[in-house]
Design an enzyme around this catalytic site. Structure first.
Site, PDB file in Angstrom:
ATOM      1  CB  SER A  48      -0.937   0.004   1.207  1.00  0.00           C
ATOM      2  OG  SER A  48      -0.229  -0.259   2.398  1.00  0.00           O
ATOM      3  CD  GLU A 117      -2.405  -8.799  -2.404  1.00  0.00           C
ATOM      4  OE1 GLU A 117      -3.107  -9.000  -3.420  1.00  0.00           O
ATOM      5  OE2 GLU A 117      -2.119  -7.669  -1.986  1.00  0.00           O
ATOM      6  CD  GLU A 184      -7.478  -5.720   2.068  1.00  0.00           C
ATOM      7  OE1 GLU A 184      -6.388  -6.315   1.905  1.00  0.00           O
ATOM      8  OE2 GLU A 184      -7.688  -4.568   1.648  1.00  0.00           O
TER       9      GLU A 184
END
Ligand code: KIV
Length: 287
Positions: A48, A117, A184
């Protein structure tokens, strides 16, 4: 909260005792030092950073070169928290070797673990990294590196089938050796179902309370994100962006009106030397 370094064992013990881990992102030395002094348990140097630190529209274009700069700044600052380096897009997807090399680079830069991920689709990569002795955190639910495939930043796991698929992903990651999983942007009940199906700690970001700890992006928590994204799950604890902007405005005003610098901001010298210098200046003497 003890003062000794947080490890995977500390995190497992915290879960076993029913405690909640405190988890934030950081990308720079100062923020990491403040978070560590405040006693957070885990720091994610997230990809991020592409958005929070570099103003990019999503996380897809940040690479290992930039991530390693952020990782080194954070690991230099931290004394207690467990630091996780977030493997950026295309640093682990191409091959097991790329996964091990890039995860290894994060470990050499001081990370305690890495995060990647994906669920069942990435178990081979996870296994390659855990076989190399690297602690790996899984990341399921909304996985921003698959933005196009997901059709945007959308809440995941909204049906029983989708919740079961997430639980299957979580179990596959657990079998591949992850020490923990991050979930998430899912409904609280979905996170609870996944939580009940795995033994490793399950941490949430936008996943409600039935998990072993909470992650929030520091810019969201501190109110310093430049942009329009404002997720529903974020609770803001400061207005750092406003404070910083106001400080720059006040500084600009002081400089332009001559209020800064004032005598207390100037280096004092012996008054005799000062008057000699002034005299020389006013009389145009160069020697
Ligand atoms: O990069 C990051 O900060 C993350 C969180 C959004 C989970 O991966």
């Amino acid at each position: 909260m003890g003062s000794s370094r947080v490890t995977v064992s500390t995190l497992a013990a915290l879960k076993a005792g029913g405690g909640k881990a405190v988890f934030v992102t950081a990308y720079d030395y100062a923020t990491a030092a403040f978070a560590d002094r405040a006693g957070v348990d885990m720091i994610l140097v997230g990809d991020s950073a592409a958005m929070t630190m570099m103003g990019m529209p999503n996380t897809l274009a940040i690479g290992m070169t930039e991530m390693l700069v952020f990782v080194r700044a954070v690991t230099r600052a931290v004394q207690r928290a467990f630091v996780i380096g977030d493997l950026p897009f295309l640093s682990y997807q191409p091959s097991d070797e790329s996964a091990v090399r890039n995860a290894g680079a994060f470990v050499q830069a001081g990370c305690d673990a890495v995060k990647c991920e994906g669920g069942r689709a990435v178990v081979a990569r996870v296994r390659a990294m855990t076989d190399a002795g690297i602690a790996v955190m899984g990341h399921i639910g909304l996985t921003p590196q698959s933005l196009a495939q997901l059709g945007g930043y959308r809440v995941q796991g909204k049906s029983l089938d989708a919740a079961r698929r997430l639980a299957d992903d979580a179990r596959a990651l657990e079998d591949a050796g992850v020490f923990a999983i991050l979930i998430e942007a899912v409904p609280a009940e979905t996170a609870a179902l996944v939580h009940d199906r795995v033994r490793v700690p399950l941490y949430g970001i936008g996943a409600g309370p039935h998990v072993d700890g909470q992650l929030v992006i520091s810019h969201d928590l501190l109110g310093s994100f430049v942009g329009e994204i404002s997720p529903r799950f974020v609770k803001r604890y400061a207005a750092v962006g406003q404070t910083v902007e106001r400080a720059f405005r006040d500084y600009a005003d002081d400089v332009r009106t001559g209020r800064f610098p004032s005598p207390e901001h100037c280096y004092p010298i012996d008054p005799v030397c000062e008057s000699e210098i002034r005299h020389a200046r006013l009389n145009g003497a160069l020697t």
